[in-house]
Motif scaffolding. Structure first.
Motif, PDB file in Angstrom:
ATOM      1  N   ASN A   1     -10.823  10.196   0.349  1.00 41.84           N
ATOM      2  CA  ASN A   1      -9.547   9.511   0.575  1.00 41.84           C
ATOM      3  C   ASN A   1      -9.702   8.557   1.759  1.00 41.84           C
ATOM      4  O   ASN A   1      -9.849   9.001   2.900  1.00 41.84           O
ATOM      5  N   SER A   2      -9.679   7.250   1.450  1.00 44.17           N
ATOM      6  CA  SER A   2      -9.890   6.265   2.511  1.00 44.17           C
ATOM      7  C   SER A   2      -8.769   6.265   3.544  1.00 44.17           C
ATOM      8  O   SER A   2      -8.917   5.714   4.638  1.00 44.17           O
ATOM      9  N   ASP A   3      -7.608   6.897   3.203  1.00 41.59           N
ATOM     10  CA  ASP A   3      -6.524   6.973   4.186  1.00 41.59           C
ATOM     11  C   ASP A   3      -6.940   7.796   5.401  1.00 41.59           C
ATOM     12  O   ASP A   3      -6.325   7.685   6.467  1.00 41.59           O
ATOM     13  N   CYS A   4      -7.951   8.641   5.233  1.00 42.31           N
ATOM     14  CA  CYS A   4      -8.415   9.478   6.340  1.00 42.31           C
ATOM     15  C   CYS A   4      -9.739   8.993   6.917  1.00 42.31           C
ATOM     16  O   CYS A   4     -10.468   9.753   7.563  1.00 42.31           O
ATOM     17  N   ASN A   5     -10.087   7.733   6.646  1.00 43.34           N
ATOM     18  CA  ASN A   5     -11.211   7.122   7.374  1.00 43.34           C
ATOM     19  C   ASN A   5     -10.880   7.077   8.870  1.00 43.34           C
ATOM     20  O   ASN A   5      -9.716   6.879   9.270  1.00 43.34           O
ATOM     21  N   VAL A   6     -11.883   7.247   9.702  1.00 41.87           N
ATOM     22  CA  VAL A   6     -11.720   7.101  11.153  1.00 41.87           C
ATOM     23  C   VAL A   6     -12.396   5.795  11.576  1.00 41.87           C
ATOM     24  O   VAL A   6     -13.592   5.605  11.345  1.00 41.87           O
TER      25      VAL A   6
END
Length: 856
Positions: free
Chosen positions: A229-234
């Motif tokens: 899930n790219s929404d949780c990329n840092v």
């Protein structure tokens, strides 16, 4: 947006002498990205300044939302539309300390740590993110970008990073610690270097991972990619190396010319047990305060400030600090705005400063009395030395070349004598270490008149005025004759800022003889002012910027003498020579004044002519369009003189208006260069057509499509010696043509070797030429590529010569025949390079020359 907040975070690196790893460790603490890795080790911070005004709503789709591009680390921001139980990540551009409260700005603390910081909202009440430099709640007033991001339906990984610099090899590495993978089934690193191509490193697991090495100063933008899930990329942007520490006891001299939107940070440390000294020898910053210099007492930009400001209205000369910390270190910083820097010429001079260990004790002294001796025209300065310091023989030096005084024990010493009218800088010099030099100050004599002896040499004055300056000069002579003051060099800024006035008497209550009144910088060279009596008073003042001392105004040089003479008289007349594009000056001296002869000087030559008497002489020649100024000076007293007006002969004065046909014949001479400039005087083009004329080898015509030789050169050469048939029509807005005839010294028309003389016709239209064109040859196409076609219906049965010349007159291709010209003849031009050429087609009865363009 708060006015005046500008800046770019970054560093400019200097080559170190030796890297101190302990000090580097202080500069590069690991930047934790999760509360778990820093809990218990950092403090909670609460600021009271709210910025930006209002509230910020995070993007509901999980995109990064910019809070502002200019948060200071004394402020907090309010985030609204919070979803209880959702995770929110906060960042600040320099990776510094963040504290998040919920409910109110000083409410319950959800989390704290170094950027980026992720917290989970306990309720749907607003979040308040507080920005500080460190866990001690340090503050700073630099513009930094801040962001907030809501994470959706996933758990981000927990990572931290640190950098390690290899100053010897000018590179650094980034160590990334993955302490928790969140709920990702796989992790990857994706990063760019200085905004370049993306590099992807997959298969990232728990533990340490090294990226690099990278060049010192490179900027790394890193994304830790959540595989599900790219929404949780840092995202960690702007990772860079800290500057290396320059370690030396020196003393070392550094220079820097700062640019616009630059952050200059450099760290110095001594490698001895002595404090470190930093002193500016010269240099400037913008006086507005937008480019403020800050020097910290230590290795960190958060260490105590020893100096902050812009010096003396932007002049940093004399700014000096000494370290007091255990590291014997200093950090120099400056953030400039987007305009007016050293690099764009808005600030000068560049910085020049000395850094070194203070392994000496400076002398201690103060200035005593300034004693002026008006009779001997000099002054002295008493210097009271209370301590010698570590140099057993202190030099009391000056900047005007007078022999120094030396002191080996405390006491009062006399510096000088110095000439009146010269500002003197006095410095106590420690010959063992220049860092222990002590400036005493700038001194000038008390006020007294400078005596001008009539019949003697004039008195010379020089001055380089400073910012916020005020000076006066009084001149008196030994008789009742007038005084003349003449400037030979110097300038003064706009009268709105700086002022210069001459008075006809002994002070500034006397009548004004001359006063600076220009609304721009005025050139004083050549200014001559004459008093009516035996005294003249001069006074100047300046504002706090733009002066001779800061390098923006030229220094003054002037002479003052008795006007014990009578001015000469003369007339000046211009003698034009349009044929050779020049003019001369007839100088007719009608009176020598009180001098047996005169000296003549001109503005276009440094040479002078001595022994000038009554009568006429021709001066010159000068080029048409140039300006000439002539001065006749009394040979015994140059203060008596006469100036000509500015003399000139304009370009247009040598232009012939020739719309009506004009026939011209010219028999050129050896070593001749003559000009003919024509203009139609109407909206019609003008045409110049040669009927006949021979030119010898190395003798040429130069034709320009315009009113002078700066126009396009369309022909240069002699067409093999016979120029009959050459035609040029103007193609410029002024409908002008310029013809030059240039010859060498080995034969000409005038000496009989070239015949006939050049003959041409110039005018608008030229009916005769038009008739010739109707019956003359047709050349096509133009431009041409591989072949030229020539058709000449009236040439039936005649022998026709076709010759192609380059633009310097060399014959490149010849075709001679008595067939096919009437019906059309094809010429192969494949061996000629692309470019401009002239083609001449001639029979025994007629000749025609045209321009052609060959393209490939």
């Amino acid at each position: 947006m708060v006015a005046g907040r500008t800046g770019i975070f970054g560093y400019f690196h200097h080559e170190p002498f030796r890297m101190n790893t302990l000090r580097l460790a202080r500069l590069l603490p690991s930047i934790a990205l999760s509360l778990a890795s820093i809990a218990g080790s950092l403090a909670q911070c609460t600021n009271t300044s709210h910025y930006p005004n209002g509230t910020i709503i995070p993007d509901a789709g999980g995109a990064v939302t910019t809070i502002t591009t200019c948060n200071w680390q004394t402020e907090y921001a309010e985030i609204t539309s919070i979803v209880a139980g959702a995770a929110y990540q906060f960042t600040i551009a320099d990776g510094s300390f963040i504290t998040v409260h919920q409910g109110t700005y000083d409410g319950a603390v959800l989390g704290y740590g170094l950027s980026p910081l992720t917290v989970v909202a306990a309720t749907n009440a607003d979040l308040f993110s507080h920005w500080n430099t460190n866990s001690s709640c340090g503050t700073a007033g630099n513009c930094l970008t801040t962001t907030v991001q809501r994470f959706l339906d996933c758990i981000p990984p927990t990572v931290s990073y640190s950098t390690e610099s290899d100053c010897t090899n000018n590179e650094f590495s980034v160590s990334v610690l993955v302490s928790d993978t969140g709920d990702a089934s796989a992790l990857a690193f994706a990063y760019t270097v200085n905004g370049g191509n993306l590099t992807v490193q997959s298969g990232i697991g728990l533990g340490f991972h090294t990226l690099g090495p990278f060049p010192l100063g490179a900027v790394i933008d890193l994304t830790v990619v959540h595989g599900d899930n790219s929404d949780c990329n840092v995202v960690i942007n702007s990772i860079t190396s800290a500057p290396c520490v320059i370690e030396s006891c020196g003393p070392d001299i550094y220079t820097h010319c700062y640019g616009n939107s630059e952050t200059y940070v450099v760290h110095y440390a001594g490698n001895s047990t002595y404090p470190l000294s930093l002193s500016f020898n010269s240099g400037s910053v913008s006086a507005s305060g937008n480019d403020m210099l800050v020097i910290h007492d230590g290795l960190l930009v958060t260490d105590p400030v020893l100096f902050s400001g812009v010096g003396n209205a932007g002049n940093l000369t004399g700014v000096a600090v000494v370290s007091t910390n255990a590291d014997h270190a200093l950090t120099l910083t400056m953030t400039s705005n987007s305009s007016f820097s050293c690099a764009d010429g808005g600030v000068s001079p560049e910085w020049n400063y000395t850094v070194g260990c203070l392994d000496c004790s400076p002398p201690e002294a103060s200035a005593g009395a300034v004693i002026t001796n008006c009779d001997l025209q000099h002054f002295t300065v008493d210097v009271d030395i209370t301590a010698i310091g570590t140099d057993p023989n202190v030099e009391i030096a000056n900047n005007v070349g007078v022999a120094a005084t030396f002191a080996s024990a405390p006491g009062t010493y006399t510096a000088g004598p110095f000439p009146l009218g010269s500002p003197v800088i006095i410095t106590l010099v420690n010959d063992q270490n220049s860092l222990c030099n002590v400036p005493i100050g700038t001194f000038m004599n008390g006020f007294c008149a400078a005596e001008v002896i009539c019949g003697g040499s004039p008195v010379t004055g020089t001055y380089c005025y400073q910012n916020s300056d005020h000076q006066t000069w009084l001149y008196q002579n030994t008789s009742s004759q007038p005084l003349a003051l003449v400037f030979s060099a110097g300038s003064i800024e706009n009268v709105a800022f700086d002022h210069l006035t001459m008075y006809d008497g002994t002070d500034n209550t006397a009548p004004i003889l001359w006063q600076h009144a220009l609304g721009s910088t005025e050139n004083l060279a050549g200014l001559a002012v004459v008093s009516t009596g035996s005294a003249m008073f001069m006074e100047m003042t300046s504002d706090n910027s733009i002066s001779c001392a800061d390098g923006n105004i030229s220094g003054w040089i002037w002479t003052v003498g008795c006007l014990d003479c009578t001015n000469p008289t003369a007339t000046f007349n211009v003698i034009p020579d349009c044929l050779h594009h020049r003019y001369s000056i007839d100088v007719h001296v009608t009176s020598l004044g009180s001098s047996p002869d005169l000296r003549l000087a001109t503005s276009w030559s440094p040479d002078t002519l001595d022994g000038v008497g009554l009568g006429s002489m021709i001066i010159g020649p000068a080029p048409v369009g140039g300006s000439v100024h002539i001065t006749l000076l009394n040979s015994q007293n140059p203060l008596c003189r006469i100036h000509s007006p500015d003399l000139s002969f304009p370009f247009d004065s040598c232009t012939t208006i020739a719309c009506e046909p004009l026939a011209v014949e010219y028999c050129y001479a050896n070593a001749d260069t003559v000009w003919f400039v024509y203009r139609s005087g109407t909206s019609l083009p003008i045409t110049l057509a040669f009927d006949q004329g021979e030119l010898l080898p190395n003798d040429n015509l130069l034709l320009y499509n315009g009113p002078d030789t700066t126009a396009q050169l369309v022909f240069a050469g002699n067409l093999g010696g016979q120029v009959g048939g050459l035609v040029l029509t103007s193609n410029n807005p002024g409908n002008a043509l310029t013809l030059l005839v240039a010859s060498d010294a080995s034969g000409s028309c005038a000496t009989g070797e070239a015949s006939p003389a050049l003959h041409w016709t110039v005018g608008c239209g030229l009916v005769g030429i038009q008739d010739q064109e109707e019956n003359g040859p047709l050349v096509y196409p133009d431009p041409a590529s591989t072949e030229l076609h020539v058709r000449w219906p009236t040439s039936q049965g005649a022998i026709v010569l076709m010759e192609i010349f380059d633009m310097i007159g060399r014959s490149l291709l010849v075709d001679r025949s008595d067939t096919n010209w009437a019906d059309g003849r094809t010429i192969d031009i494949t061996r000629l390079e692309a470019g401009n050429y002239m083609i001449r087609i001639a029979t025994a009865a007629a000749s025609r020359t045209e321009h052609i363009l060959i393209v490939r």
